[in-house]
Scaffold this motif. Structure first.
Motif, PDB file in Angstrom:
ATOM      1  N   TYR A 123       0.934  -1.051  -0.658  1.00  0.00           N
ATOM      2  CA  TYR A 123      -0.382  -0.506   0.149  1.00  0.00           C
ATOM      3  C   TYR A 123       0.590   1.091   0.083  1.00  0.00           C
ATOM      4  O   TYR A 123       2.049   1.265   0.218  1.00  0.00           O
ATOM      5  CB  TYR A 123      -0.673   0.013   0.950  1.00  0.00           C
ATOM      6  CG  TYR A 123      -1.875  -0.689   1.182  1.00  0.00           C
ATOM      7  CD1 TYR A 123      -3.091  -0.603   0.377  1.00  0.00           C
ATOM      8  CD2 TYR A 123      -2.550  -2.610   1.176  1.00  0.00           C
ATOM      9  CE1 TYR A 123      -4.482  -1.944   0.289  1.00  0.00           C
ATOM     10  CE2 TYR A 123      -3.236  -3.207   1.330  1.00  0.00           C
ATOM     11  CZ  TYR A 123      -4.029  -2.603   1.070  1.00  0.00           C
ATOM     12  OH  TYR A 123      -5.318  -3.012   0.741  1.00  0.00           O
ATOM     13  N   TYR A 124       0.589   2.276  -0.257  1.00  0.00           N
ATOM     14  CA  TYR A 124       1.300   3.413  -0.825  1.00  0.00           C
ATOM     15  C   TYR A 124       0.130   4.982  -0.390  1.00  0.00           C
ATOM     16  O   TYR A 124      -0.456   5.006  -0.167  1.00  0.00           O
ATOM     17  CB  TYR A 124       1.883   3.988  -2.038  1.00  0.00           C
ATOM     18  CG  TYR A 124       0.207   4.640  -3.209  1.00  0.00           C
ATOM     19  CD1 TYR A 124       0.622   5.582  -3.633  1.00  0.00           C
ATOM     20  CD2 TYR A 124       0.557   3.268  -3.103  1.00  0.00           C
ATOM     21  CE1 TYR A 124      -0.977   5.897  -4.400  1.00  0.00           C
ATOM     22  CE2 TYR A 124      -1.426   3.857  -4.354  1.00  0.00           C
ATOM     23  CZ  TYR A 124      -0.823   5.061  -4.738  1.00  0.00           C
ATOM     24  OH  TYR A 124      -2.113   5.672  -5.946  1.00  0.00           O
ATOM     25  N   ASP A 125       0.980   5.440   0.985  1.00  0.00           N
ATOM     26  CA  ASP A 125       0.717   6.271   1.526  1.00  0.00           C
ATOM     27  C   ASP A 125       0.923   8.089   0.878  1.00  0.00           C
ATOM     28  O   ASP A 125       3.094   8.948   1.566  1.00  0.00           O
ATOM     29  CB  ASP A 125       1.054   6.328   2.700  1.00  0.00           C
ATOM     30  CG  ASP A 125       0.076   7.104   4.093  1.00  0.00           C
ATOM     31  OD1 ASP A 125      -0.792   8.100   3.596  1.00  0.00           O
ATOM     32  OD2 ASP A 125       0.538   6.959   4.777  1.00  0.00           O
ATOM     33  N   PHE A 126       0.627   8.462   0.454  1.00  0.00           N
ATOM     34  CA  PHE A 126       0.842  10.226  -0.558  1.00  0.00           C
ATOM     35  C   PHE A 126       0.106  11.348   0.046  1.00  0.00           C
ATOM     36  O   PHE A 126      -1.414  10.234  -0.338  1.00  0.00           O
ATOM     37  CB  PHE A 126       1.148  10.276  -1.480  1.00  0.00           C
ATOM     38  CG  PHE A 126       2.601   8.929  -1.884  1.00  0.00           C
ATOM     39  CD1 PHE A 126       3.711   8.889  -1.438  1.00  0.00           C
ATOM     40  CD2 PHE A 126       2.207   7.575  -3.629  1.00  0.00           C
ATOM     41  CE1 PHE A 126       4.842   8.166  -1.692  1.00  0.00           C
ATOM     42  CE2 PHE A 126       3.608   6.953  -3.117  1.00  0.00           C
ATOM     43  CZ  PHE A 126       4.529   7.512  -2.379  1.00  0.00           C
ATOM     44  N   SER A 127      -0.253  12.320   0.398  1.00  0.00           N
ATOM     45  CA  SER A 127      -1.168  12.693   0.686  1.00  0.00           C
ATOM     46  C   SER A 127      -1.362  14.233  -0.435  1.00  0.00           C
ATOM     47  O   SER A 127      -1.720  14.596  -0.815  1.00  0.00           O
ATOM     48  CB  SER A 127      -0.472  13.905   2.389  1.00  0.00           C
ATOM     49  OG  SER A 127       0.422  14.082   2.292  1.00  0.00           O
ATOM     50  N   ASN A 128      -0.024  14.080  -0.655  1.00  0.00           N
ATOM     51  CA  ASN A 128       0.850  14.967  -1.841  1.00  0.00           C
ATOM     52  C   ASN A 128      -0.064  14.265  -3.489  1.00  0.00           C
ATOM     53  O   ASN A 128       0.115  13.751  -3.693  1.00  0.00           O
ATOM     54  CB  ASN A 128       2.531  15.543  -2.068  1.00  0.00           C
ATOM     55  CG  ASN A 128       2.796  16.730  -0.692  1.00  0.00           C
ATOM     56  OD1 ASN A 128       1.631  17.095  -0.179  1.00  0.00           O
ATOM     57  ND2 ASN A 128       3.363  16.857  -0.450  1.00  0.00           N
ATOM     58  N   GLY A 129       0.519  15.574  -4.469  1.00  0.00           N
ATOM     59  CA  GLY A 129       0.017  14.952  -5.976  1.00  0.00           C
ATOM     60  C   GLY A 129       1.005  13.658  -6.613  1.00  0.00           C
ATOM     61  O   GLY A 129       2.467  14.093  -6.206  1.00  0.00           O
ATOM     62  N   VAL A 130       0.862  12.864  -6.940  1.00  0.00           N
ATOM     63  CA  VAL A 130       1.484  11.456  -7.054  1.00  0.00           C
ATOM     64  C   VAL A 130       0.941  10.971  -8.885  1.00  0.00           C
ATOM     65  O   VAL A 130      -0.876  11.289  -9.087  1.00  0.00           O
ATOM     66  CB  VAL A 130       1.337  10.148  -6.388  1.00  0.00           C
ATOM     67  CG1 VAL A 130       2.080  10.329  -5.297  1.00  0.00           C
ATOM     68  CG2 VAL A 130       0.337  10.102  -5.930  1.00  0.00           C
ATOM     69  N   MET A 131       2.018  10.942  -9.461  1.00  0.00           N
ATOM     70  CA  MET A 131       1.488  10.673 -10.743  1.00  0.00           C
ATOM     71  C   MET A 131       1.802   8.688 -10.753  1.00  0.00           C
ATOM     72  O   MET A 131       2.974   8.534 -10.487  1.00  0.00           O
ATOM     73  CB  MET A 131       2.307  10.534 -11.519  1.00  0.00           C
ATOM     74  CG  MET A 131       1.671  10.777 -13.119  1.00  0.00           C
ATOM     75  SD  MET A 131       2.297  11.999 -14.184  1.00  0.00           S
ATOM     76  CE  MET A 131       2.123  11.218 -16.101  1.00  0.00           C
ATOM     77  N   SER A 146       7.151  18.270  -8.808  1.00  0.00           N
ATOM     78  CA  SER A 146       6.753  19.606  -8.682  1.00  0.00           C
ATOM     79  C   SER A 146       5.182  20.399  -9.116  1.00  0.00           C
ATOM     80  O   SER A 146       4.447  19.850  -9.500  1.00  0.00           O
ATOM     81  CB  SER A 146       8.337  20.221  -9.181  1.00  0.00           C
ATOM     82  OG  SER A 146       7.922  20.603 -10.281  1.00  0.00           O
ATOM     83  N   GLU A 147       5.652  21.196  -8.347  1.00  0.00           N
ATOM     84  CA  GLU A 147       4.267  22.116  -8.457  1.00  0.00           C
ATOM     85  C   GLU A 147       4.527  22.330 -10.311  1.00  0.00           C
ATOM     86  O   GLU A 147       3.116  22.890 -11.147  1.00  0.00           O
ATOM     87  CB  GLU A 147       3.994  23.681  -7.740  1.00  0.00           C
ATOM     88  CG  GLU A 147       3.185  23.963  -8.103  1.00  0.00           C
ATOM     89  CD  GLU A 147       2.838  25.708  -7.379  1.00  0.00           C
ATOM     90  OE1 GLU A 147       1.729  26.599  -7.643  1.00  0.00           O
ATOM     91  OE2 GLU A 147       3.410  25.739  -6.572  1.00  0.00           O
ATOM     92  N   LYS A 148       5.789  23.100 -10.652  1.00  0.00           N
ATOM     93  CA  LYS A 148       5.533  23.441 -12.330  1.00  0.00           C
ATOM     94  C   LYS A 148       5.068  21.462 -13.227  1.00  0.00           C
ATOM     95  O   LYS A 148       4.404  22.085 -14.434  1.00  0.00           O
ATOM     96  CB  LYS A 148       7.243  23.485 -12.855  1.00  0.00           C
ATOM     97  CG  LYS A 148       7.036  24.543 -13.830  1.00  0.00           C
ATOM     98  CD  LYS A 148       8.833  25.009 -13.830  1.00  0.00           C
ATOM     99  CE  LYS A 148       9.025  25.307 -15.002  1.00  0.00           C
ATOM    100  NZ  LYS A 148      10.070  25.754 -15.367  1.00  0.00           N
ATOM    101  N   GLU A 149       5.833  20.850 -13.368  1.00  0.00           N
ATOM    102  CA  GLU A 149       5.279  19.809 -13.390  1.00  0.00           C
ATOM    103  C   GLU A 149       4.345  19.376 -13.473  1.00  0.00           C
ATOM    104  O   GLU A 149       3.666  19.060 -14.440  1.00  0.00           O
ATOM    105  CB  GLU A 149       6.630  18.546 -12.867  1.00  0.00           C
ATOM    106  CG  GLU A 149       8.232  18.704 -13.117  1.00  0.00           C
ATOM    107  CD  GLU A 149       8.670  17.543 -12.395  1.00  0.00           C
ATOM    108  OE1 GLU A 149      10.194  17.156 -12.040  1.00  0.00           O
ATOM    109  OE2 GLU A 149       8.103  16.950 -11.140  1.00  0.00           O
ATOM    110  N   GLU A 150       3.569  19.460 -12.230  1.00  0.00           N
ATOM    111  CA  GLU A 150       2.369  19.100 -12.159  1.00  0.00           C
ATOM    112  C   GLU A 150       1.249  19.975 -13.440  1.00  0.00           C
ATOM    113  O   GLU A 150       0.875  18.915 -13.885  1.00  0.00           O
ATOM    114  CB  GLU A 150       1.968  19.299 -10.631  1.00  0.00           C
ATOM    115  CG  GLU A 150      -0.109  18.568 -10.587  1.00  0.00           C
ATOM    116  CD  GLU A 150      -0.425  18.716  -9.935  1.00  0.00           C
ATOM    117  OE1 GLU A 150      -1.555  19.142  -9.380  1.00  0.00           O
ATOM    118  OE2 GLU A 150       0.834  18.097  -8.693  1.00  0.00           O
ATOM    119  N   LYS A 151       1.564  21.202 -13.473  1.00  0.00           N
ATOM    120  CA  LYS A 151       0.797  21.985 -14.252  1.00  0.00           C
ATOM    121  C   LYS A 151       1.112  22.107 -15.738  1.00  0.00           C
ATOM    122  O   LYS A 151       0.075  21.596 -17.348  1.00  0.00           O
ATOM    123  CB  LYS A 151       1.215  23.583 -14.164  1.00  0.00           C
ATOM    124  CG  LYS A 151       1.009  23.982 -12.689  1.00  0.00           C
ATOM    125  CD  LYS A 151       1.015  25.830 -12.931  1.00  0.00           C
ATOM    126  CE  LYS A 151       0.556  26.015 -11.497  1.00  0.00           C
ATOM    127  NZ  LYS A 151       0.957  27.966 -10.994  1.00  0.00           N
TER     128      LYS A 151
END
Length: 307
Positions: free
Chosen positions: A73-81, A139-144
């Motif tokens: 299982y994985y546990d991430f609160s920020n955005g992941v791809m 990162s925020e830039k990559e996500e955009k």
């Protein structure tokens, strides 16, 4: 408590996926971009396991530990791809509050790519075989940037379809995959301190195997990855990024060093040396040794000990 089926639910089409998830029918039968975050609860499914027979590329935020792949299982609160191949098994956690998850998912049926070179090339993107706990942190830039590509894909199939629509969409998919490759390489580098421990552990595992006087079987990348609880592709890509060599190359290099030691310090024949190293057929040992050193085992021994 509701009794669940032990058999995975197999979903073969995007239309079937939308129906099961209680969503409107897709605008295109073979490709779909879905927003995540509109559902308050998971659908009433007969079991906890799902198999999608299409590609999936997702960006999710606030996941917690709600989705498992294999035994992890994985546990991430920020955005992941993350990325998935057809026929991969996903496990639902019915205790998870899925209403907190936001993001999007791109679903691609293999038939959509069938006539394009990317249909064969897509298997070379190792991250489709990564475990979910090896997901890509943007990162925020990559996500955009990735969000922009996703909007372009959705806009293209949502408007009037013409003879160029599929070509344009496929080019966006390839762009998305190439950026994912770049961002994973960045992640290996920027998180190199965190990755040094598994690199050291991998080298230690291989060294321990080749420290034995006799090796019953040459270690495989899959076996070592399982011991380290990482996927084989992730292990090789991580090692290649940080050391310049894949997992298989590391194994072969240590194997050749062990072979040199045996050839120079014992009277074992070439065939006996091969068997001691775990080779079933000595000719495979000869071939590998020569490819790595430029000499056959016999020539190497003769050059150094004169026998």
């Amino acid at each position: 408590m509701k009794k669940t089926s032990p058999e995975p639910l197999i979903i073969n089409s995007l239309s079937e996926y939308n129906r099961i998830m209680g969503l409107p029918q897709p605008e295109h039968p073979l490709i779909s971009v879905l927003d995540i975050g509109c559902r308050q609860e998971i659908p009433d499914l007969p079991g906890d396991k799902l198999i999608y027979n299409f590609y999936g590329i997702f960006l999710k935020r606030n996941i917690g530990n709600g989705l498992g792949y294999g035994r992890k299982y994985y546990d991430f609160s920020n955005g992941v791809m993350g990325f998935s191949l057809p026929k991969q098994v996903f496990t639902l956690d019915r205790e998870m509050d899925y209403s907190k998850i936001t993001g999007w998912i791109l679903l691609i049926h293999p038939d959509f790519l069938r006539k394009y070179p990317v249909a064969k090339k897509i298997a070379s993107y190792g991250f489709f075989s990564y475990h979910l706990h090896e997901a890509l942190h943007l990162s925020e830039k990559e996500e955009k940037l990735i969000d922009g590509i996703m909007r372009n894909i959705r806009d293209e199939y949502s408007q009037q379809i013409d003879g160029y629509s599929q070509d344009v969409i496929v080019s966006h998919i390839e762009l998305l995959l190439n950026y994912a490759n770049r961002f994973y390489n960045r992640q290996f580098i920027t998180r190199s301190n965190a990755e040094q421990e598994p690199v050291a552990r991998f080298e230690q595992l291989v060294s321990q195997i080749f420290s034995e006087d006799q090796i019953s079987r040459i270690p495989g990348v899959n076996d070592l990855a399982e011991q380290m609880n990482v996927s084989p592709h992730y292990l090789s890509d991580m090692l290649r990024s940080l050391t310049g060599m894949s997992a298989q190359q590391h194994i072969h290099n240590q194997l050749i060093e062990k072979a040199k030691e045996i050839l120079l310090t014992t009277n074992l024949s070439i065939n006996e040396t091969a068997y001691n190293l775990g080779f079933e057929y000595p000719q495979y040992f000869n071939r590998l040794f020569k490819s790595k050193t430029g000499l056959t085992p016999a020539a190497f021994r003769k050059d150094f000990v004169g026998n």
